[in-house]
Design an enzyme around this catalytic site. Sequence first.
Site, mmCIF file in Angstrom:
data_model
loop_
_atom_site.group_PDB
_atom_site.id
_atom_site.type_symbol
_atom_site.label_atom_id
_atom_site.label_comp_id
_atom_site.label_asym_id
_atom_site.label_seq_id
_atom_site.Cartn_x
_atom_site.Cartn_y
_atom_site.Cartn_z
ATOM 1 N N LYS A 53 0.840 -1.200 0.000
ATOM 2 C CA LYS A 53 0.000 0.000 0.000
ATOM 3 C C LYS A 53 0.877 1.253 0.000
ATOM 4 O O LYS A 53 0.582 2.226 -0.700
ATOM 5 C CB LYS A 53 -0.925 -0.014 1.231
ATOM 6 C CG LYS A 53 -2.024 -1.061 1.125
ATOM 7 C CD LYS A 53 -2.774 -1.295 2.419
ATOM 8 C CE LYS A 53 -3.759 -2.464 2.260
ATOM 9 N NZ LYS A 53 -4.443 -2.836 3.497
ATOM 10 N N GLN A 97 -4.345 -1.580 9.717
ATOM 11 C CA GLN A 97 -4.242 -2.888 9.064
ATOM 12 C C GLN A 97 -4.847 -3.965 9.973
ATOM 13 O O GLN A 97 -4.451 -4.102 11.130
ATOM 14 C CB GLN A 97 -2.767 -3.192 8.743
ATOM 15 C CG GLN A 97 -2.552 -4.471 7.974
ATOM 16 C CD GLN A 97 -3.167 -4.440 6.572
ATOM 17 O OE1 GLN A 97 -3.068 -3.454 5.851
ATOM 18 N NE2 GLN A 97 -3.813 -5.533 6.177
ATOM 19 N N ASP A 120 -10.937 3.091 4.349
ATOM 20 C CA ASP A 120 -11.236 1.667 4.162
ATOM 21 C C ASP A 120 -12.748 1.451 4.004
ATOM 22 O O ASP A 120 -13.181 0.379 3.588
ATOM 23 C CB ASP A 120 -10.765 0.858 5.385
ATOM 24 C CG ASP A 120 -9.469 0.105 5.105
ATOM 25 O OD1 ASP A 120 -9.166 -0.118 3.911
ATOM 26 O OD2 ASP A 120 -8.768 -0.242 6.073
#
Length: 284
Positions: A53, A97, A120
């Site tokens: 990412k 994460q 997200d």
Amino acid sequence: MTAQIISGTEMARTIRTALADEAAQLKADGVEPGLAVILVGDDPASHSYVKGKQKACAEVGIRSFLYTFPAAIDEETLLAKIRELNVDPAVHGILVQLPLPDHICEWSVIETIAPEKDVDGFHPINVGKMMIGQRAFLPCTPHGILVMVQSAGIDIAGKHVVVVGRSNIVGKPVGQLFLREHATVTYTHSKTPDLAAITRQADILIVAVGKARLIGPEHIKPGAVVIDVGVNRLENGKLCGDVDFDAVKEVAGYMTPVPGGVGPMTITMLLHNTIEAARQLAAK
Ligand code: NDP
């Protein structure tokens, strides 16, 4: 019949070129898009996802800030860091994460992220807005799948979409996004009897389970679109999806590979959301 392969890698490259232009324009206007990434513990897969990412961010001109914490970190320290990032003007998106260690409540973490920085798309506010069709940050994997199918020129309205898997991050939201596009959606999961009888009705089959080669040719209607979300590591170290690629490609009309399918599109949608967050926060 041999299926046409939908390359997530190629689509992602095209979209990222456009995103890089948008990021450059924002920077010229005085706003450098910034993504804060929080990584807890030393799970090798999580480290590798975060690295991917960050690399993708650098390629399109998004600044990334990495915060790593030991697995033993207490929940309050983690929440305090998120609250700090919520008000940091250099940070437009915040990503924690997952998975987190068992002693940390994932929901408390997700709900602490400011919805306007929730790139997200996991915050209940964004999930709720998505459900009722309001503008929201869409969850990256489901959004990436939708864009892939649309970019491949496949009509969705009126099609029967069968989703295998009902997780909060993939299965449930991907069905909702296709419903929004006027598909007829059926959800299946581990308690579904005779899975193949249902998947064989699918014009578009989306599989998000996490079991190598669960889906074989007997699950596929000839000519169907098959989207394989699964990422499984085989004993020989290679990655494979939930779909038996070699056998299913002889029956399906379109297929996504693993790797090189949904994965690159997921990261691309994260970049998209971060740039959008920067644009929205700059406009305030
Ligand atoms: P979860 O483990 O959260 O969910 C798996 C789902 O599969 C559950 O709903 C479960 O049913 C269902 N399931 C399990 N066994 C069967 C079965 N035999 N038949 C039908 N359904 C079954 O997984 P995620 O949704 O988080 O991820 C799924 C896969 O996608 C994983 O391999 C993951 O690594 C991958 N992934 C890939 C991404 C990418 O960008 N490429 C992003 C996110 C995930 P039940 O609810 O009944 O338990």
